[in-house]
Design an enzyme around this catalytic site. Structure first.
Site, mmCIF file in Angstrom:
data_model
loop_
_atom_site.group_PDB
_atom_site.id
_atom_site.type_symbol
_atom_site.label_atom_id
_atom_site.label_comp_id
_atom_site.label_asym_id
_atom_site.label_seq_id
_atom_site.Cartn_x
_atom_site.Cartn_y
_atom_site.Cartn_z
ATOM 1 N N ASP A 44 -1.020 -5.023 4.317
ATOM 2 C CA ASP A 44 -1.862 -4.347 5.296
ATOM 3 C C ASP A 44 -1.064 -4.017 6.565
ATOM 4 O OD1 ASP A 44 -4.700 -3.632 5.971
ATOM 5 O OD2 ASP A 44 -4.362 -5.065 7.590
ATOM 6 N N GLU B 44 0.756 -0.330 3.486
ATOM 7 C CA GLU B 44 -0.187 0.595 4.110
ATOM 8 C C GLU B 44 0.434 1.112 5.408
ATOM 9 O OE1 GLU B 44 -4.657 0.648 6.074
ATOM 10 O OE2 GLU B 44 -3.232 -0.954 6.508
#
Length: 536
Positions: A229, A253
């Protein structure tokens, strides 16, 4: 038997991680799910009000009970939401999604026990599938011990495990300038209602702690890959040590419209999510601007030279847990099907967000995190069949062309502004944003030389033939859209009677010979009918 012996015995029986490399992952198709919303342990029909932003009861054992559902659509990898213990009730609900870490050394009891997660991992590997864990490194979440941001929030830092002092986090400042990389990396996400303390990844002791943590997490649960993330919120050179410690495939990400910026992280992680193309994809099929996708550069084409030859540089998607579902923009099934084709026919590893196959329509968070058990896991839905065919076509292409995964897809210019043609041999994707109800359906021109003359192709989405007759301009074959639907063409010779794509049309399959012999005749009839309609 002593409990230690039982635990050791269970670990010996558990299927290990498959030691998958980036090259191994490039062959895969990923099903992304939110653990709390995918399946309950006992298959109860528990209500789930997404607006409450709280736990609905999904579990790791529930996922294990529905691996057939995932695998029968052709997916051979699953990405589950973060497993760490999260903060409980906040101004924005509970951390049911997993992105508000409080204690990363323990796993959330809301989803089951460590043995339940190990059992899921073993069940995934027994099927030859891969398991991807989602991890959050950039920040924690906590309820401030004061109620105002004036003078800086204070926290019970000892509750942030394994970190535990204020010095383990950057000084408080919310990100105000996303064009300032230092601001992006060292200031905080969140807001005054839920501040997300930013981990001090400039501190060598903190770096060592995080590297040791990811190594243990991957080993304990036999993960084959890690989705990371908020990668852009940590300094670039942090990631080499972290990914080396993980020892498995890493997917980052990098939330941005800028393809060049996203690609700059490809020497820090194995692959990044295709966010720039995602934005182009939504614009192309959610508006009249089909060129938005055409003008979205491939991340693979922008990769640093030292990694540009990797077969797994990006992962493509249409929906995820952070973005509105595509059917929240349009109810036109033809447009939805066109948009869903893209992740499966380009250069990236395809990802499908759970519920997409059921036609879920939730818009932004939290509406896009519906409970899948409310669908009954029905398999006779049109989008389930659509996804199954797309997965099958991609597998056929990988098996047929040794360079399919390393070769790059390319656009073939089309005369119709509502049509796109993407080639990734032996696949040929025909896309349109005309919609189901267009008064005049667009055409595509397959140029001479794309395949051998007189080759019979098959649209795996509708199981109908296209014979390359060369009757169009410059020896092209003209194909007309039917009700705005996409087509994914492969040579008919690739089909197999036991395969997942149009098996009845394969050589030796029922009706195959008559279908191939009648291909030209059927196209001639269709062409004549269309010609008549063009005159009235």
């Amino acid at each position: 038997m002593p409990s230690f012996a039982i635990t050791l015995f269970s670990l010996l029986l558990a299927s290990p991680a498959l030691a998958a490399s980036a090259e191994d992952w490039s062959t895969r198709s990923i099903y992304q799910l939110v653990t709390d919303r995918f399946a309950t342990s006992n298959d109860s029909s528990t209500p789930c009000d997404t607006s409450r932003r709280t736990f609905c009861g999904g579990s790791w054992s529930g996922i294990g009970n529905h691996l057939d559902y995932i695998q029968e659509m052709g997916f051979d990898a699953i990405w589950i939401s973060p497993v760490a213990t999260n903060v409980e009730r906040t101004a924005y609900g509970d951390g049911y999604h997993g992105y508000w870490s409080r204690d990363i050394d323990t796993i959330s009891p809301h989803f089951g026990t460590p043995d339940d997660l190990k059992a899921l991992s073993a069940a995934v590997h027994k099927r030859g599938m891969f398991l991807m864990l989602d991890v959050v490194v950039n920040h924690y979440a906590g309820i401030p011990t004061n109620t105002t941001a004036s003078g800086g929030f204070t926290f019970d830092y000892a509750s942030f495990v394994p970190l535990g002092t204020q010095a383990d986090f950057h000084s408080q400042c919310f990100i105000s300038d996303y064009a300032n990389q230092t601001d992006v990396e060292q200031c905080w996400l969140g807001d005054e209602n839920l501040p997300l303390p930013d981990v001090n990844t400039e501190d060598p002791a903190v770096v060592a702690t995080m590297n040791q943590w990811i190594k243990g997490l991957v080993a304990n649960f036999s993960a084959d890959g890690v989705r990371i993330d908020t990668v852009k919120h940590i300094r670039h050179d942090f990631w080499s040590g972290f990914t080396a410690s993980a020892g498995v495939f890493t997917l980052g990400e990098v939330l941005t419209y800028d393809a060049k910026y996203a690609a700059s992280y490809l020497d820090a992680v194995d692959a990044v999510l295709e966010y720039p193309a995602f934005y182009g994809l939504n614009t192309a099929f959610g508006s009249p601007y089909l060129s938005a996708l055409l003008n979205s550069p491939s991340l693979a084409s922008l990769a640093p030279a030292n990694v540009s030859s990797s077969p797994a540089l990006s992962a493509a998607f249409l929906e995820n847990h952070d973005q509105p579902r595509f059917p929240s923009y349009t109810s036109d099934l033809a447009l939805i099907k066109n948009a869903m084709v893209w992740p499966f026919v380009g250069d990236g590893i395809p990802i499908l967000y759970y519920g997409q196959e059921q036609g879920y329509q939730g818009d932004g968070d939290p509406s896009n995190r519906e409970a899948l058990w409310l669908s009954g896991y029905e398999t006779n839905k049109p989008l389930v069949a659509h996804v199954t065919a797309l997965n099958a076509a991609r597998k056929l292409a990988i098996a047929r062309n040794a360079s399919f995964l390393t070769g790059r897809a390319y656009w073939i210019p089309q005369p119709n502004l509502s049509s796109l043609m993407l080639a990734k041999p032996p696949l040929l994707a025909l896309l349109t944003n005309a919609g189901a109800n267009a008064s005049v359906q667009p055409t595509w021109n397959i140029p001479a030389g794309q395949y051998a003359p007189n080759t019979t192709l098959v649209d795996v989405l509708a199981c109908v033939p296209v014979v390359l007759d060369g009757a169009g301009p410059g020896g092209a074959t003209v194909v007309r859209a039917q009700a705005g639907r996409p087509q994914v063409l492969v040579p008919a010779s690739m089909l197999r009677a036991g395969g997942g794509a149009c098996p009845a049309r394969a050589a030796g399959g029922s009706g195959a010979a008559a279908w191939v012999r009648g291909g030209r005749g059927m196209l001639a009839v269709v062409g004549a009918v269309l010609a008549v309609f063009a005159l009235v």
